[in-house]
Write a protein that holds these residues in place. Sequence first.
Motif, PDB file in Angstrom:
ATOM      1  N   SER A 121       1.152  -1.212   0.134  1.00 35.26           N
ATOM      2  CA  SER A 121      -0.177  -0.447   0.052  1.00 35.26           C
ATOM      3  C   SER A 121       1.148   1.291  -0.211  1.00 35.26           C
ATOM      4  N   GLU A 122       1.989   1.320   1.097  1.00 36.82           N
ATOM      5  CA  GLU A 122       2.302   2.386   0.780  1.00 36.82           C
ATOM      6  C   GLU A 122       3.662   2.465  -0.852  1.00 36.82           C
ATOM      7  N   PHE A 123       4.054   1.837  -0.838  1.00 36.14           N
ATOM      8  CA  PHE A 123       4.959   1.715  -2.143  1.00 36.14           C
ATOM      9  C   PHE A 123       3.627   1.918  -3.156  1.00 36.14           C
ATOM     10  N   ASN A 124       2.411   1.308  -3.947  1.00 38.88           N
ATOM     11  CA  ASN A 124       1.420   1.883  -4.816  1.00 38.88           C
ATOM     12  C   ASN A 124       1.579   3.224  -4.528  1.00 38.88           C
ATOM     13  N   ARG A 125       1.448   3.790  -2.788  1.00 34.47           N
ATOM     14  CA  ARG A 125       1.068   5.538  -2.580  1.00 34.47           C
ATOM     15  C   ARG A 125       2.120   6.503  -3.457  1.00 34.47           C
ATOM     16  N   LEU A 126       3.546   5.757  -2.620  1.00 33.94           N
ATOM     17  CA  LEU A 126       4.747   6.775  -3.321  1.00 33.94           C
ATOM     18  C   LEU A 126       5.042   6.628  -4.519  1.00 33.94           C
ATOM     19  N   ARG A 127       4.229   5.383  -5.479  1.00 31.30           N
ATOM     20  CA  ARG A 127       4.572   5.354  -6.780  1.00 31.30           C
ATOM     21  C   ARG A 127       2.937   6.433  -7.404  1.00 31.30           C
ATOM     22  N   GLU A 128       2.410   6.800  -6.847  1.00 28.64           N
ATOM     23  CA  GLU A 128       0.831   7.085  -7.086  1.00 28.64           C
ATOM     24  C   GLU A 128       2.113   8.609  -7.193  1.00 28.64           C
ATOM     25  N   GLY A 129       1.968   9.254  -6.221  1.00 28.72           N
ATOM     26  CA  GLY A 129       3.146  10.327  -6.081  1.00 28.72           C
ATOM     27  C   GLY A 129       3.851  10.935  -7.344  1.00 28.72           C
ATOM     28  N   ILE A 130       4.594   9.979  -7.287  1.00 26.21           N
ATOM     29  CA  ILE A 130       5.951   9.872  -8.361  1.00 26.21           C
ATOM     30  C   ILE A 130       5.180   9.974  -9.847  1.00 26.21           C
ATOM     31  N   ILE A 131       4.429   9.438 -10.109  1.00 21.03           N
ATOM     32  CA  ILE A 131       3.645  10.177 -11.373  1.00 21.03           C
ATOM     33  C   ILE A 131       3.538  11.390 -11.306  1.00 21.03           C
ATOM     34  N   ALA A 132       2.768  11.626 -10.822  1.00 14.53           N
ATOM     35  CA  ALA A 132       1.598  13.055  -9.946  1.00 14.53           C
ATOM     36  C   ALA A 132       2.488  14.535 -10.696  1.00 14.53           C
ATOM     37  N   PHE A 133       3.852  13.949 -10.160  1.00 17.69           N
ATOM     38  CA  PHE A 133       4.724  14.877  -9.812  1.00 17.69           C
ATOM     39  C   PHE A 133       5.691  15.126 -10.930  1.00 17.69           C
ATOM     40  N   SER A 134       5.738  13.975 -11.610  1.00 21.63           N
ATOM     41  CA  SER A 134       6.829  13.515 -13.057  1.00 21.63           C
ATOM     42  C   SER A 134       5.730  14.434 -13.826  1.00 21.63           C
ATOM     43  N   ASN A 135       4.520  14.100 -13.683  1.00 17.29           N
ATOM     44  CA  ASN A 135       3.235  14.655 -15.090  1.00 17.29           C
ATOM     45  C   ASN A 135       3.073  16.586 -14.849  1.00 17.29           C
ATOM     46  N   HIS A 136       3.479  16.692 -13.650  1.00 16.37           N
ATOM     47  CA  HIS A 136       3.553  18.062 -12.998  1.00 16.37           C
ATOM     48  C   HIS A 136       5.094  18.477 -14.250  1.00 16.37           C
ATOM     49  N   HIS A 137       5.815  17.786 -13.604  1.00 18.69           N
ATOM     50  CA  HIS A 137       6.815  18.284 -14.320  1.00 18.69           C
ATOM     51  C   HIS A 137       7.129  18.407 -15.910  1.00 18.69           C
ATOM     52  N   LEU A 138       6.047  17.161 -16.597  1.00 14.25           N
ATOM     53  CA  LEU A 138       6.404  17.365 -17.857  1.00 14.25           C
ATOM     54  C   LEU A 138       5.813  18.941 -18.766  1.00 14.25           C
ATOM     55  N   PHE A 139       4.877  19.017 -17.923  1.00 14.73           N
ATOM     56  CA  PHE A 139       3.961  20.526 -18.034  1.00 14.73           C
ATOM     57  C   PHE A 139       4.172  21.511 -18.025  1.00 14.73           C
ATOM     58  N   ASN A 140       4.429  21.542 -17.019  1.00 18.54           N
ATOM     59  CA  ASN A 140       5.002  22.865 -15.988  1.00 18.54           C
ATOM     60  C   ASN A 140       6.284  23.132 -16.643  1.00 18.54           C
ATOM     61  N   ASP A 141       7.824  22.279 -16.260  1.00 18.68           N
ATOM     62  CA  ASP A 141       8.758  22.939 -16.358  1.00 18.68           C
ATOM     63  C   ASP A 141       9.098  22.576 -17.606  1.00 18.68           C
ATOM     64  N   LEU A 142       8.756  21.549 -18.471  1.00 15.42           N
ATOM     65  CA  LEU A 142       9.490  21.221 -19.865  1.00 15.42           C
ATOM     66  C   LEU A 142       8.392  21.451 -21.240  1.00 15.42           C
ATOM     67  N   ASN A 143       7.468  22.176 -20.481  1.00 12.43           N
ATOM     68  CA  ASN A 143       6.379  22.080 -21.354  1.00 12.43           C
ATOM     69  C   ASN A 143       5.917  21.295 -22.668  1.00 12.43           C
ATOM     70  N   VAL A 144       5.614  20.074 -22.345  1.00 13.91           N
ATOM     71  CA  VAL A 144       5.300  19.118 -23.288  1.00 13.91           C
ATOM     72  C   VAL A 144       3.583  18.599 -22.680  1.00 13.91           C
ATOM     73  N   LYS A 145       3.162  18.081 -24.023  1.00 13.26           N
ATOM     74  CA  LYS A 145       1.990  17.455 -23.804  1.00 13.26           C
ATOM     75  C   LYS A 145       1.960  15.691 -23.138  1.00 13.26           C
ATOM     76  N   TYR A 146       3.508  15.751 -23.289  1.00 13.34           N
ATOM     77  CA  TYR A 146       3.743  14.445 -22.820  1.00 13.34           C
ATOM     78  C   TYR A 146       3.052  13.565 -21.358  1.00 13.34           C
ATOM     79  N   THR A 147       2.734  12.412 -20.728  1.00 14.43           N
ATOM     80  CA  THR A 147       2.444  12.337 -19.432  1.00 14.43           C
ATOM     81  C   THR A 147       3.318  10.947 -19.807  1.00 14.43           C
ATOM     82  N   VAL A 148       3.343  10.255 -18.478  1.00 21.65           N
ATOM     83  CA  VAL A 148       3.442   9.269 -17.971  1.00 21.65           C
ATOM     84  C   VAL A 148       2.827   7.662 -18.753  1.00 21.65           C
ATOM     85  N   ASP A 149       3.843   7.012 -19.258  1.00 20.48           N
ATOM     86  CA  ASP A 149       2.508   5.762 -19.485  1.00 20.48           C
ATOM     87  C   ASP A 149       3.093   4.560 -18.548  1.00 20.48           C
TER      88      ASP A 149
END
Length: 190
Positions: A63-91
């Motif tokens: 459960s806690e590793f799954n919660r961590l994984r969700e947070g990491i995907i959310a942060f990575s998507n935020h970084h892709l969109f806001n910092d790198l200005n790309v429309k990709y998301t974590v697949d």
Amino acid sequence: MYFKTDSILYNNIFTDYLISTEIDVDLNKLVEEAYVIEDNEIGIDKTNVGGYHSPLFEEANFSEFNRLREGIIAFSNHHLFNDLNVKYTVDRCSWWVNINGFKDSMEPHIHTDADLIGVFYIKVPEDSGYLQLMNNGGAAYTKLGRLNSVFKCDTLPGRFYLMPGHMWHLVTTNYSHEPRITAAYNLHIK
């Protein structure tokens, strides 16, 4: 003077980066789950010099590793969109646990086909080593490039460190008699 100092323009081109954030998870639960993984999953031999490297997981019954994984995907998507200005998301997001004891380390390596890679520090005792990033661009082969070709990153428990997948990195030797515990991530985008 032969040039105008007020006319100088700077452009950082082809630079690598390291970005980090805190992820809201229970570190004690992650330690417990890491040891459950170590007790129940045969370790694999990758870039670790000693220590334990679990098999790769996508989602798992932790459960806690799954919660961590969700947070990491959310942060990575935020970084892709806001910092790198790309429309990709974590697949896809695969992860594994590393438990490194006294005198264990990680050799220099990259994560081949991953678009982004990261590491979350769960337990970081004093003198347990640090993350070292290496410039792998063409400048690393010149005198100027070699002067700044290594970045030492002091890591903190509870922080996630994200970088491009092609970034060469290693983890220095753990000289603590307590284990360093991390979770590493390969992120593929679409």
